[in-house]
Design a protein around this motif. Structure first.
Motif, short mmCIF file in Angstrom:
data_model
loop_
_atom_site.label_atom_id
_atom_site.label_comp_id
_atom_site.label_asym_id
_atom_site.label_seq_id
_atom_site.Cartn_x
_atom_site.Cartn_y
_atom_site.Cartn_z
N ASN A 17 0.83 -1.21 0.00
CA ASN A 17 0.00 0.00 0.00
C ASN A 17 0.87 1.26 0.00
OD1 ASN A 17 -2.28 -1.57 0.08
ND2 ASN A 17 -2.63 -1.32 2.26
N ALA A 18 1.94 1.24 0.79
CA ALA A 18 2.84 2.40 0.84
C ALA A 18 3.50 2.63 -0.51
CB ALA A 18 3.90 2.19 1.92
N VAL A 19 3.95 1.57 -1.17
CA VAL A 19 4.59 1.69 -2.49
C VAL A 19 3.59 2.22 -3.52
CG1 VAL A 19 5.62 0.38 -4.39
CG2 VAL A 19 6.41 0.01 -2.06
N ASN A 20 2.36 1.73 -3.47
CA ASN A 20 1.33 2.22 -4.40
C ASN A 20 1.01 3.70 -4.16
OD1 ASN A 20 1.08 -0.22 -5.74
ND2 ASN A 20 -0.53 -0.95 -4.39
N THR A 21 1.01 4.12 -2.89
CA THR A 21 0.80 5.52 -2.56
C THR A 21 1.93 6.38 -3.11
OG1 THR A 21 -0.32 4.82 -0.54
CG2 THR A 21 0.32 7.13 -0.68
N VAL A 22 3.16 5.88 -3.02
CA VAL A 22 4.32 6.60 -3.56
C VAL A 22 4.18 6.75 -5.06
CG1 VAL A 22 6.81 6.46 -3.97
CG2 VAL A 22 5.90 5.97 -1.69
N LYS A 23 3.79 5.67 -5.75
CA LYS A 23 3.62 5.73 -7.20
C LYS A 23 2.57 6.78 -7.58
CE LYS A 23 4.62 0.87 -8.19
NZ LYS A 23 4.03 -0.38 -8.65
N LYS A 24 1.48 6.80 -6.85
CA LYS A 24 0.41 7.74 -7.14
C LYS A 24 0.86 9.18 -6.91
CE LYS A 24 -4.02 6.89 -6.29
NZ LYS A 24 -5.25 6.65 -5.52
N LEU A 61 12.64 10.99 -4.14
CA LEU A 61 11.84 9.77 -4.17
C LEU A 61 11.98 9.00 -2.86
CD1 LEU A 61 9.96 8.01 -5.84
CD2 LEU A 61 11.95 6.92 -6.84
N ILE A 62 13.19 8.96 -2.32
CA ILE A 62 13.42 8.27 -1.04
C ILE A 62 12.68 9.00 0.08
CG2 ILE A 62 15.18 7.76 0.70
CD1 ILE A 62 17.06 7.10 -1.65
N ASP A 63 12.69 10.34 0.06
CA ASP A 63 11.95 11.11 1.06
C ASP A 63 10.45 10.81 0.99
OD1 ASP A 63 14.22 12.28 2.05
OD2 ASP A 63 13.98 14.15 0.92
N SER A 67 8.26 9.04 4.00
CA SER A 67 7.11 9.73 4.60
C SER A 67 5.82 8.94 4.40
CB SER A 67 6.97 11.14 4.04
OG SER A 67 6.63 11.11 2.68
N ARG A 68 5.60 8.40 3.21
CA ARG A 68 4.37 7.62 2.96
C ARG A 68 4.37 6.31 3.74
NH1 ARG A 68 2.34 11.63 2.58
NH2 ARG A 68 2.46 12.89 0.72
N SER A 69 5.54 5.70 3.90
CA SER A 69 5.62 4.46 4.68
C SER A 69 5.33 4.71 6.15
CB SER A 69 7.00 3.82 4.53
OG SER A 69 7.24 3.49 3.19
N MET A 70 5.84 5.84 6.66
CA MET A 70 5.59 6.16 8.06
C MET A 70 4.11 6.44 8.30
SD MET A 70 8.99 8.22 9.15
CE MET A 70 8.63 8.25 10.89
N LYS A 71 3.44 7.06 7.32
CA LYS A 71 2.00 7.29 7.45
C LYS A 71 1.22 5.97 7.44
CE LYS A 71 1.59 12.00 5.88
NZ LYS A 71 0.99 12.95 4.96
N GLN A 72 1.78 4.94 6.78
CA GLN A 72 1.15 3.62 6.75
C GLN A 72 1.49 2.81 8.01
OE1 GLN A 72 -0.89 2.18 4.42
NE2 GLN A 72 -0.88 3.92 3.02
#
Length: 163
Positions: A17-24, A61-63, A67-72
């Motif tokens: 889910n975090a990776v998909n959020t990053v892609k979006k 991209l790493i940032d 951030s998105r992973s921490m929100k997940q």
């Protein structure tokens, strides 16, 4: 006797889910528009492959990934950024390993920390978890508080509490 397990696990669905959020997010950002960006999750090996056109965009991209992973709910310490980015043709690639499970040396550090503090508990390494047992739940809670305060460099979860 009361006991609990110390683990270091990342749920693959939450990571996906975090990776998909990053892609979006990357697809809608102005600074990434028109540039080749690839974010792929290998669920089998727990690795993330990042491809961008410059080092500056790799850092951005790493940032976004952190951030998105921490929100997940994924700790930033779960990502292993030790491998350097490498150029491949016109793009820069980076493999990021996701730590899943306690390594033997990390488990030994945890057991040593518990024993050095003199808690009235027993700690045993069982594959990729550490089981801690004691006579009182208060002793176990002291161990949890100590481990939360310790800087071990890995995210820990305290699971399977039994009284």
């Amino acid at each position: 006797m009361p006991s609990f397990d110390i683990a270091s696990e990342v749920d693959i669905q939450v990571l996906d889910n975090a990776v998909n959020t990053v892609k979006k997010e990357i697809s809608t950002r102005f600074d990434f528009r028109g540039s080749p960006v690839t974010v792929e999750l290998n669920k089998k090996d727990y690795t993330i492959l990042l491809e961008v056109e410059s080092d500056m965009k790799m850092k951005q991209l790493i940032d976004v990934l952190i951030s998105r992973s921490m929100k997940q709910g994924i700790d930033a310490g779960a990502f292993d950024f030790s491998k350097d980015a490498y150029p491949s043709g016109k793009v820069v690639k980076k493999d990021i390993a996701v730590r899943n499970g306690l390594k033997q040396e990390d488990a030994k550090k945890i057991v040593k920390l518990i024993k050095d503090e003199g808690f009235k508990v027993q700690a045993a390494i069982m594959d990729d978890i550490v089981r801690v047992t004691g006579k009182k739940i208060d002793d176990l809670q002291e161990v949890i508080a100590k481990l939360r305060g310790a800087d071990l460099g890995i995210p820990l979860q305290f699971v399977n509490m039994k009284s």
